[in-house]
Design a protein around this motif. Structure first.
Motif, PDB file in Angstrom:
ATOM      1  N   GLY A  37     -55.124 -23.826   2.203  1.00  0.00           N
ATOM      2  CA  GLY A  37     -56.368 -24.444   3.148  1.00  0.00           C
ATOM      3  C   GLY A  37     -56.148 -23.757   4.576  1.00  0.00           C
ATOM      4  N   LYS A  38     -57.227 -23.529   5.163  1.00  0.00           N
ATOM      5  CA  LYS A  38     -57.255 -23.155   6.533  1.00  0.00           C
ATOM      6  C   LYS A  38     -58.106 -24.052   7.443  1.00  0.00           C
ATOM      7  N   GLU A  39     -58.786 -24.921   6.891  1.00  0.00           N
ATOM      8  CA  GLU A  39     -59.596 -25.810   7.766  1.00  0.00           C
ATOM      9  C   GLU A  39     -59.350 -27.119   7.061  1.00  0.00           C
ATOM     10  N   PHE A  40     -59.147 -28.232   7.691  1.00  0.00           N
ATOM     11  CA  PHE A  40     -58.534 -29.622   7.490  1.00  0.00           C
ATOM     12  C   PHE A  40     -59.421 -30.850   8.361  1.00  0.00           C
ATOM     13  N   ARG A  41     -59.472 -31.595   7.626  1.00  0.00           N
ATOM     14  CA  ARG A  41     -59.921 -32.733   8.324  1.00  0.00           C
ATOM     15  C   ARG A  41     -59.260 -34.090   7.979  1.00  0.00           C
ATOM     16  N   ALA A  42     -58.898 -34.854   9.009  1.00  0.00           N
ATOM     17  CA  ALA A  42     -58.184 -36.133   8.975  1.00  0.00           C
ATOM     18  C   ALA A  42     -59.039 -37.336   9.654  1.00  0.00           C
ATOM     19  N   SER A  43     -59.047 -38.267   8.796  1.00  0.00           N
ATOM     20  CA  SER A  43     -59.825 -39.549   9.025  1.00  0.00           C
ATOM     21  C   SER A  43     -58.949 -40.790   8.909  1.00  0.00           C
ATOM     22  N   LEU A  44     -59.301 -41.872   9.771  1.00  0.00           N
ATOM     23  CA  LEU A  44     -58.830 -43.067   9.604  1.00  0.00           C
ATOM     24  C   LEU A  44     -59.670 -44.177   9.226  1.00  0.00           C
ATOM     25  N   HIS A  45     -59.267 -44.854   8.087  1.00  0.00           N
ATOM     26  CA  HIS A  45     -60.318 -45.771   7.619  1.00  0.00           C
ATOM     27  C   HIS A  45     -59.810 -47.248   7.500  1.00  0.00           C
ATOM     28  N   LYS A  46     -60.803 -48.184   7.641  1.00  0.00           N
ATOM     29  CA  LYS A  46     -60.404 -49.487   7.796  1.00  0.00           C
ATOM     30  C   LYS A  46     -61.103 -50.324   6.834  1.00  0.00           C
ATOM     31  N   GLY A  47     -60.053 -51.209   6.189  1.00  0.00           N
ATOM     32  CA  GLY A  47     -60.367 -52.109   5.104  1.00  0.00           C
ATOM     33  C   GLY A  47     -59.923 -51.841   3.854  1.00  0.00           C
ATOM     34  N   THR A  48     -59.853 -52.674   2.890  1.00  0.00           N
ATOM     35  CA  THR A  48     -59.031 -52.318   1.629  1.00  0.00           C
ATOM     36  C   THR A  48     -59.896 -51.422   0.820  1.00  0.00           C
ATOM     37  N   ASP A  49     -61.435 -51.244   1.075  1.00  0.00           N
ATOM     38  CA  ASP A  49     -61.934 -50.318   0.419  1.00  0.00           C
ATOM     39  C   ASP A  49     -62.397 -49.200   1.082  1.00  0.00           C
ATOM     40  N   SER A  50     -61.728 -49.097   2.258  1.00  0.00           N
ATOM     41  CA  SER A  50     -61.749 -47.843   3.172  1.00  0.00           C
ATOM     42  C   SER A  50     -63.426 -47.686   3.736  1.00  0.00           C
ATOM     43  N   ALA A  51     -64.127 -48.617   3.802  1.00  0.00           N
ATOM     44  CA  ALA A  51     -65.494 -48.601   3.825  1.00  0.00           C
ATOM     45  C   ALA A  51     -65.878 -47.991   5.421  1.00  0.00           C
ATOM     46  N   VAL A  52     -64.926 -48.361   6.332  1.00  0.00           N
ATOM     47  CA  VAL A  52     -65.213 -48.102   7.616  1.00  0.00           C
ATOM     48  C   VAL A  52     -64.205 -46.866   7.994  1.00  0.00           C
ATOM     49  N   MET A 105     -60.557 -28.565   3.570  1.00  0.00           N
ATOM     50  CA  MET A 105     -62.029 -28.229   3.335  1.00  0.00           C
ATOM     51  C   MET A 105     -62.423 -27.003   3.041  1.00  0.00           C
ATOM     52  N   TYR A 106     -61.497 -25.909   3.599  1.00  0.00           N
ATOM     53  CA  TYR A 106     -61.732 -24.548   3.406  1.00  0.00           C
ATOM     54  C   TYR A 106     -60.473 -23.739   3.393  1.00  0.00           C
ATOM     55  N   PRO A 107     -60.308 -22.865   2.611  1.00  0.00           N
ATOM     56  CA  PRO A 107     -60.955 -22.065   1.271  1.00  0.00           C
ATOM     57  C   PRO A 107     -61.030 -23.123   0.156  1.00  0.00           C
ATOM     58  N   PRO A 108     -61.796 -22.915  -0.713  1.00  0.00           N
ATOM     59  CA  PRO A 108     -61.678 -23.829  -2.020  1.00  0.00           C
ATOM     60  C   PRO A 108     -60.271 -23.648  -2.623  1.00  0.00           C
ATOM     61  N   PRO A 109     -59.914 -24.442  -3.484  1.00  0.00           N
ATOM     62  CA  PRO A 109     -60.403 -25.716  -3.752  1.00  0.00           C
ATOM     63  C   PRO A 109     -60.436 -26.850  -2.888  1.00  0.00           C
ATOM     64  N   TYR A 110     -61.428 -27.628  -2.765  1.00  0.00           N
ATOM     65  CA  TYR A 110     -61.233 -28.933  -1.803  1.00  0.00           C
ATOM     66  C   TYR A 110     -60.410 -29.966  -2.301  1.00  0.00           C
ATOM     67  N   VAL A 111     -59.381 -30.256  -1.731  1.00  0.00           N
ATOM     68  CA  VAL A 111     -58.236 -31.062  -1.980  1.00  0.00           C
ATOM     69  C   VAL A 111     -58.242 -32.278  -0.904  1.00  0.00           C
ATOM     70  N   TYR A 112     -57.834 -33.572  -1.387  1.00  0.00           N
ATOM     71  CA  TYR A 112     -57.444 -34.383  -0.483  1.00  0.00           C
ATOM     72  C   TYR A 112     -56.625 -35.368  -1.052  1.00  0.00           C
ATOM     73  N   ASN A 113     -55.986 -36.205  -0.217  1.00  0.00           N
ATOM     74  CA  ASN A 113     -54.829 -37.102  -0.788  1.00  0.00           C
ATOM     75  C   ASN A 113     -55.240 -38.115  -1.427  1.00  0.00           C
ATOM     76  N   GLU A 114     -54.270 -38.648  -2.466  1.00  0.00           N
ATOM     77  CA  GLU A 114     -54.625 -39.910  -2.945  1.00  0.00           C
ATOM     78  C   GLU A 114     -54.323 -41.109  -2.145  1.00  0.00           C
ATOM     79  N   LYS A 115     -54.991 -42.259  -2.164  1.00  0.00           N
ATOM     80  CA  LYS A 115     -54.960 -43.177  -1.256  1.00  0.00           C
ATOM     81  C   LYS A 115     -53.483 -43.681  -1.206  1.00  0.00           C
ATOM     82  N   SER A 116     -53.117 -43.849   0.135  1.00  0.00           N
ATOM     83  CA  SER A 116     -51.585 -44.396   0.513  1.00  0.00           C
ATOM     84  C   SER A 116     -51.781 -45.991   0.105  1.00  0.00           C
TER      85      SER A 116
END
Length: 215
Positions: A37-52, A105-116
């Motif tokens: 991958g060459k393009e990445f996105r990192a985000s912080l989520h709140k709540g047990t269901d990561s809804a926010v 995010m790019y190039p394919p394939p799109y990959v993200y981590n399993e929930k920690s």
């Protein structure tokens, strides 16, 4: 500690607990990625269901951009194999579990981590009361003596008013009685008929007028 991964996998590690005493928190998301991958996105989520989604940061080889939720003060920073999320002006209501999410995010394939396992951020709020030392002004209870003096003076004035009124009424009654006696006084000086002036009547006796007794 992050173990070795097969190709195109992302693994995230977070500390389990973060105590916030000054409303400021720094949450570090360590990650490993061995893909292309060459393009990445990192985000912080709140709540047990990561809804926010609290905030995020995206980057590639030439550009970095970030954004934050309106309800939070958050900024993400990318540094090699980790993403640092700084939060400030946190409130006790924001105490919760937070999860980091890393996406290729790019190039394919799109990959993200399993929930920690996430990080529990516990925001402590200390209520400090600054009491300004000022001399306490104690109000002494108002004395009841002035009130009693006022009542006594009112009573004395009322007594003298009644006394003066009684004396005036007594004087007025006596004056009226004297006037009544004076109006009832009859002149007993002997009078003589006009035609008998020199028959035994004194010279000072006035002449009696008999016409006043005729009907």
């Amino acid at each position: 500690f992050l173990p070795s991964l097969p190709e195109n996998k992302i693994l995230v590690a977070q500390r389990p607990l973060l105590i916030v005493a000054n409303k400021t928190a720094t949450l570090v998301c360590n990650y490993t990625y061995n893909g292309t991958g060459k393009e990445f996105r990192a985000s912080l989520h709140k709540g047990t269901d990561s809804a926010v989604e609290v905030c995020f940061i995206s980057w590639n080889t030439t550009k970095i951009s970030s954004n934050s939720n309106r309800e939070f003060n958050c900024q993400g920073i990318h540094d090699k194999d980790k993403v640092i999320f700084n939060l400030w002006n946190m409130s006790a209501s924001q105490t919760d579990i937070y999860f980091c999410k890393i996406e290729a995010m790019y190039p394919p394939p799109y990959v993200y981590n399993e929930k920690s396992n996430g990080t529990v951020i516990h925001v402590k709020v200390f209520f400090v009361l600054f009491l300004k030392e000022t001399p306490t002004q104690t109000q002494e209870p108002q004395s009841a003596i002035p009130l009693w003096i006022m009542v006594a003076m009112t009573g004395v004035l009322a007594f003298y008013s009644m006394l003066i009124t009684a004396v005036f009424i007594n004087y007025w009654q006596k004056s009226k009685k004297n006037m009544y006696h004076q109006s009832d006084y009859m002149n007993m000086t002997p009078r003589h008929p006009p035609y008998q002036k020199n028959k035994g009547y004194p010279s000072y006796a006035p002449t009696r007028d008999y016409t006043a007794y005729r009907s």
